[in-house]
Motif scaffolding. Structure first.
Motif, PDB file in Angstrom:
ATOM      1  N   VAL A 174     -40.678  11.421 139.321  1.00  0.00           N
ATOM      2  CA  VAL A 174     -41.147  12.795 139.062  1.00  0.00           C
ATOM      3  C   VAL A 174     -40.420  13.094 137.978  1.00  0.00           C
ATOM      4  CG1 VAL A 174     -41.609  13.332 141.601  1.00  0.00           C
ATOM      5  CG2 VAL A 174     -39.271  13.467 140.741  1.00  0.00           C
ATOM      6  N   ALA A 175     -40.349  14.297 137.599  1.00  0.00           N
ATOM      7  CA  ALA A 175     -39.910  14.943 136.221  1.00  0.00           C
ATOM      8  C   ALA A 175     -38.746  16.036 136.678  1.00  0.00           C
ATOM      9  CB  ALA A 175     -40.563  15.974 135.471  1.00  0.00           C
ATOM     10  N   PRO A 176     -37.394  15.637 136.568  1.00  0.00           N
ATOM     11  CA  PRO A 176     -36.510  16.580 137.013  1.00  0.00           C
ATOM     12  C   PRO A 176     -36.603  17.852 136.356  1.00  0.00           C
ATOM     13  CG  PRO A 176     -35.652  14.998 135.378  1.00  0.00           C
ATOM     14  CD  PRO A 176     -37.000  14.518 135.776  1.00  0.00           C
ATOM     15  N   GLY A 177     -36.434  19.069 137.143  1.00  0.00           N
ATOM     16  CA  GLY A 177     -36.667  20.514 136.698  1.00  0.00           C
ATOM     17  C   GLY A 177     -35.621  20.643 135.757  1.00  0.00           C
ATOM     18  N   ILE A 178     -34.328  20.263 135.580  1.00  0.00           N
ATOM     19  CA  ILE A 178     -33.438  20.493 134.605  1.00  0.00           C
ATOM     20  C   ILE A 178     -33.950  20.179 133.228  1.00  0.00           C
ATOM     21  CG2 ILE A 178     -32.227  18.175 134.756  1.00  0.00           C
ATOM     22  CD1 ILE A 178     -30.461  21.718 134.422  1.00  0.00           C
ATOM     23  N   GLY A 179     -34.909  19.361 133.240  1.00  0.00           N
ATOM     24  CA  GLY A 179     -35.445  19.152 131.697  1.00  0.00           C
ATOM     25  C   GLY A 179     -36.328  20.220 131.247  1.00  0.00           C
ATOM     26  N   PHE A 180     -36.355  21.168 131.875  1.00  0.00           N
ATOM     27  CA  PHE A 180     -37.353  22.356 131.517  1.00  0.00           C
ATOM     28  C   PHE A 180     -36.664  23.427 131.338  1.00  0.00           C
ATOM     29  CE2 PHE A 180     -40.098  19.415 134.029  1.00  0.00           C
ATOM     30  CZ  PHE A 180     -40.963  19.071 133.008  1.00  0.00           C
ATOM     31  N   GLY A 181     -35.310  23.451 131.671  1.00  0.00           N
ATOM     32  CA  GLY A 181     -34.161  24.438 131.602  1.00  0.00           C
ATOM     33  C   GLY A 181     -33.242  24.532 132.665  1.00  0.00           C
ATOM     34  N   GLU A 182     -32.259  25.383 132.657  1.00  0.00           N
ATOM     35  CA  GLU A 182     -31.314  24.998 133.695  1.00  0.00           C
ATOM     36  C   GLU A 182     -31.732  26.001 134.836  1.00  0.00           C
ATOM     37  OE1 GLU A 182     -30.137  28.705 130.947  1.00  0.00           O
ATOM     38  OE2 GLU A 182     -30.923  26.705 130.629  1.00  0.00           O
ATOM     39  N   HIS A 183     -32.580  27.042 134.827  1.00  0.00           N
ATOM     40  CA  HIS A 183     -33.229  27.599 135.845  1.00  0.00           C
ATOM     41  C   HIS A 183     -34.230  26.638 136.802  1.00  0.00           C
ATOM     42  CE1 HIS A 183     -31.095  31.135 134.733  1.00  0.00           C
ATOM     43  NE2 HIS A 183     -31.456  31.393 133.606  1.00  0.00           N
ATOM     44  N   GLY A 184     -34.409  25.551 136.260  1.00  0.00           N
ATOM     45  CA  GLY A 184     -35.437  24.577 137.238  1.00  0.00           C
ATOM     46  C   GLY A 184     -34.615  23.499 137.941  1.00  0.00           C
ATOM     47  N   ASP A 185     -33.578  23.799 137.734  1.00  0.00           N
ATOM     48  CA  ASP A 185     -32.702  22.550 138.383  1.00  0.00           C
ATOM     49  C   ASP A 185     -32.740  22.443 139.863  1.00  0.00           C
ATOM     50  OD1 ASP A 185     -30.903  20.119 137.951  1.00  0.00           O
ATOM     51  OD2 ASP A 185     -29.319  21.511 138.190  1.00  0.00           O
ATOM     52  N   ASP A 186     -33.194  23.300 140.604  1.00  0.00           N
ATOM     53  CA  ASP A 186     -33.574  23.129 142.047  1.00  0.00           C
ATOM     54  C   ASP A 186     -34.840  22.727 142.285  1.00  0.00           C
ATOM     55  OD1 ASP A 186     -34.728  25.546 141.495  1.00  0.00           O
ATOM     56  OD2 ASP A 186     -33.650  26.592 143.328  1.00  0.00           O
ATOM     57  N   HIS A 187     -35.759  22.478 141.317  1.00  0.00           N
ATOM     58  CA  HIS A 187     -37.058  21.955 141.420  1.00  0.00           C
ATOM     59  C   HIS A 187     -37.337  20.662 140.629  1.00  0.00           C
ATOM     60  CE1 HIS A 187     -37.775  25.929 142.520  1.00  0.00           C
ATOM     61  NE2 HIS A 187     -38.979  26.000 142.913  1.00  0.00           N
ATOM     62  N   VAL A 188     -38.471  19.909 141.147  1.00  0.00           N
ATOM     63  CA  VAL A 188     -38.909  18.755 140.260  1.00  0.00           C
ATOM     64  C   VAL A 188     -40.552  19.065 139.897  1.00  0.00           C
ATOM     65  CG1 VAL A 188     -37.441  17.038 141.057  1.00  0.00           C
ATOM     66  CG2 VAL A 188     -39.510  17.598 142.212  1.00  0.00           C
ATOM     67  N   ARG A 189     -40.882  18.503 138.825  1.00  0.00           N
ATOM     68  CA  ARG A 189     -42.350  18.831 138.804  1.00  0.00           C
ATOM     69  C   ARG A 189     -43.227  17.393 138.871  1.00  0.00           C
ATOM     70  NH1 ARG A 189     -44.412  18.409 132.535  1.00  0.00           N
ATOM     71  NH2 ARG A 189     -44.312  16.311 133.017  1.00  0.00           N
ATOM     72  N   ILE A 190     -44.056  17.642 139.662  1.00  0.00           N
ATOM     73  CA  ILE A 190     -45.037  16.413 139.965  1.00  0.00           C
ATOM     74  C   ILE A 190     -46.326  16.552 139.551  1.00  0.00           C
ATOM     75  CG2 ILE A 190     -45.831  15.059 142.182  1.00  0.00           C
ATOM     76  CD1 ILE A 190     -43.762  16.250 143.956  1.00  0.00           C
ATOM     77  N   ALA A 191     -46.674  15.430 138.700  1.00  0.00           N
ATOM     78  CA  ALA A 191     -48.015  15.423 138.060  1.00  0.00           C
ATOM     79  C   ALA A 191     -49.012  14.615 138.869  1.00  0.00           C
ATOM     80  CB  ALA A 191     -47.883  14.775 136.560  1.00  0.00           C
ATOM     81  N   LEU A 192     -50.220  15.249 138.555  1.00  0.00           N
ATOM     82  CA  LEU A 192     -51.321  14.610 139.460  1.00  0.00           C
ATOM     83  C   LEU A 192     -52.085  13.585 138.514  1.00  0.00           C
ATOM     84  CD1 LEU A 192     -52.975  18.084 140.575  1.00  0.00           C
ATOM     85  CD2 LEU A 192     -51.473  16.346 141.958  1.00  0.00           C
ATOM     86  N   VAL A 193     -51.453  12.648 138.133  1.00  0.00           N
ATOM     87  CA  VAL A 193     -51.857  11.497 137.360  1.00  0.00           C
ATOM     88  C   VAL A 193     -51.990  10.091 137.903  1.00  0.00           C
ATOM     89  CG1 VAL A 193     -50.951  12.681 135.186  1.00  0.00           C
ATOM     90  CG2 VAL A 193     -49.192  11.135 136.485  1.00  0.00           C
ATOM     91  N   GLU A 194     -52.111  10.107 139.149  1.00  0.00           N
ATOM     92  CA  GLU A 194     -52.390   9.089 139.980  1.00  0.00           C
ATOM     93  C   GLU A 194     -53.357   9.177 141.049  1.00  0.00           C
ATOM     94  OE1 GLU A 194     -51.156   5.560 139.823  1.00  0.00           O
ATOM     95  OE2 GLU A 194     -49.049   5.763 139.270  1.00  0.00           O
ATOM     96  N   ASN A 195     -54.294   8.170 141.372  1.00  0.00           N
ATOM     97  CA  ASN A 195     -55.267   8.645 142.117  1.00  0.00           C
ATOM     98  C   ASN A 195     -54.824   8.838 143.625  1.00  0.00           C
ATOM     99  OD1 ASN A 195     -54.963   6.068 143.939  1.00  0.00           O
ATOM    100  ND2 ASN A 195     -55.969   4.844 142.212  1.00  0.00           N
ATOM    101  N   GLU A 196     -55.874   9.364 144.362  1.00  0.00           N
ATOM    102  CA  GLU A 196     -55.356   9.620 145.849  1.00  0.00           C
ATOM    103  C   GLU A 196     -54.774   8.616 146.635  1.00  0.00           C
ATOM    104  OE1 GLU A 196     -59.557  11.862 145.164  1.00  0.00           O
ATOM    105  OE2 GLU A 196     -58.348  10.127 144.202  1.00  0.00           O
TER     106      GLU A 196
END
Length: 406
Positions: free
Chosen positions: A353-375
């Protein structure tokens, strides 16, 4: 050799750390389910591919192209804006084709930024929104990412306490990474705010067509009367038509700002390969059933992710738009921060997954999950994560530092 000025202004690329661990795991035979990068796995529409093949090798198509885009492509983008948003654009002066929205953003930053200029940027936000201006010599001041009344309270405070006064404000809805969606009422208030404070508005609308409520498609800021006086909006073929590697996007809106962008681009590139521009024209002028199919695919994946991850013990807020879920790190792991947690998921669950800190320090308690694999792969990711969560108390004891380092 000393460090270079612009390179010194850039922090380490957070995502590369996860990519290294991912590559090492794959080299050792691991089957990594990659939900990190927002890189569409769907195929570009067949009629677009056919147009590319038809055009390649034709007389004159191998020559340098037009930096601001061939006329037919700019007219097609203007046609899209009129159909989709009811916004009329002059394709000669109010549309510039870019090598993807990322390049357009970066070169707009070069065009309008003086050293020391203050730019208001959401935090968390897609990295180019801040780093494009940092590379151009600007200074970033954060504003909230969520389009609520509190946005304007914080933005007013940022304007009042910034020296020199900010010159531009960036917004991105549907948002990458948070999946927030702005209403037209929010945009009306935003345009009024920009005019009050003499700010340039730069709107990233790359996910305009990735939405899941057919009755409520995301609006364009240019739908607001008078927005074109202060705003430029960036869109992309990458997600709408799954043409990420083709590198075609657009900047539309204020003529003076676009003239500055076009002038910078004229020194830096000769535009995209002409057959790619011709194929992109066919995409914009062609049937939209492929767009509806894309939306349906991402909606199915979203629904599977929300359901299967919940069964694994990880609640995923249901995004109403974009190809991402913005997910808080489970309480047990939150203190370690998003980068260490993301590394852990690769090592222990074979999921990236993508670590939220990569999008700014206020994202560090989240991760971004992309819908780029099939079900099927998303369900497998959930099973892997559940197994990891169930065994974490045993497998992590005295192995992984559970407290974030200072």
């Amino acid at each position: 050799m000393p460090d270079f000025y612009r390179i010194k202004r850039l922090p380490p690329y957070v995502f590369e750390q996860v990519n290294r661990i991912k590559a090492a795991a794959r080299a050792n035979g691991a089957d990594i389910i990659d939900l990190g990068m927002g890189n569409p796995d769907l195929q570009a529409p067949q009629h677009v591919i056919d147009k590319l093949v038809e055009t390649v090798g034709k007389p004159r198509t191998d020559r340098y192209s037009a930096s601001k885009g061939i006329g037919g492509l700019r007219r097609a983008q203007a046609g899209y804006y009129e159909r989709r948003f009811g916004v009329k654009l002059n394709p000669d002066t109010q549309v510039v084709a870019t090598l993807g929205s990322k390049e357009g953003f970066a070169n707009m930053a070069q065009a309008i930024t003086e050293p020391g200029d203050v730019i208001l940027v959401p935090n968390p936000s897609y990295p180019i929104h801040a780093f494009g201006f940092l590379m151009a010599g600007g200074v970033i001041r954060s504003v909230p990412a969520e389009p609520t009344p509190e946005f304007f309270v914080a933005a007013e405070r940022a304007v009042a306490h910034s020296i020199p006064k900010p010159v531009a404000l960036v917004v991105c809805y549907p948002s990458n990474p948070t999946a927030y969606v702005a209403s037209l009422d929010f945009y009306r208030d935003l345009v009024a705010f920009a005019k009050k404070h003499e700010l340039i508005l730069l709107s990233d609308l790359a996910y305009s067509e990735v939405y899941f409520d057919e009755s409520n498609p995301p609006p364009s800021i240019l739908q607001v009367p008078g927005a074109i006086d202060v705003a430029v909006e960036f869109t992309s073929m990458s997600k709408t038509f799954s043409m990420a590697g083709w590198r075609i996007g657009f900047a539309v809106g204020n003529e003076r700002l676009l003239a500055a962008l076009a002038r910078v681009k004229s020194y830096l590139d000769y535009g995209a390969f002409t057959p790619v521009q011709v194929a992109a024209t066919a995409a914009l002028n062609g049937p939209d059933d492929c767009i509806r199919e894309m939306r349906a695919t991402y909606k199915r994946r979203r629904d599977v992710m929300v359901e299967s991850f919940a069964k694994a013990g990880w609640e995923v807020p249901e995004p109403t738009a974009s190809m991402f879920a913005w997910v808080q790190i489970p309480e047990k792991f939150r203190s370690m921060g998003s980068l260490e947690f993301s590394k852990l998921l690769v090592e222990k669950a074979d999921v990236a997954v993508a670590p939220g800190i990569g999008f700014g320090e206020h994202g560090d308690d989240h991760v971004r999950i992309a819908l780029v694999e099939n079900e099927q792969r998303i369900r497998q990711a959930a099973r892997n994560i559940r197994k990891f969560f169930d065994n974490a108390d045993q497998t992590l004891h005295n192995v992984v530092p559970m407290v974030r380092r200072g």
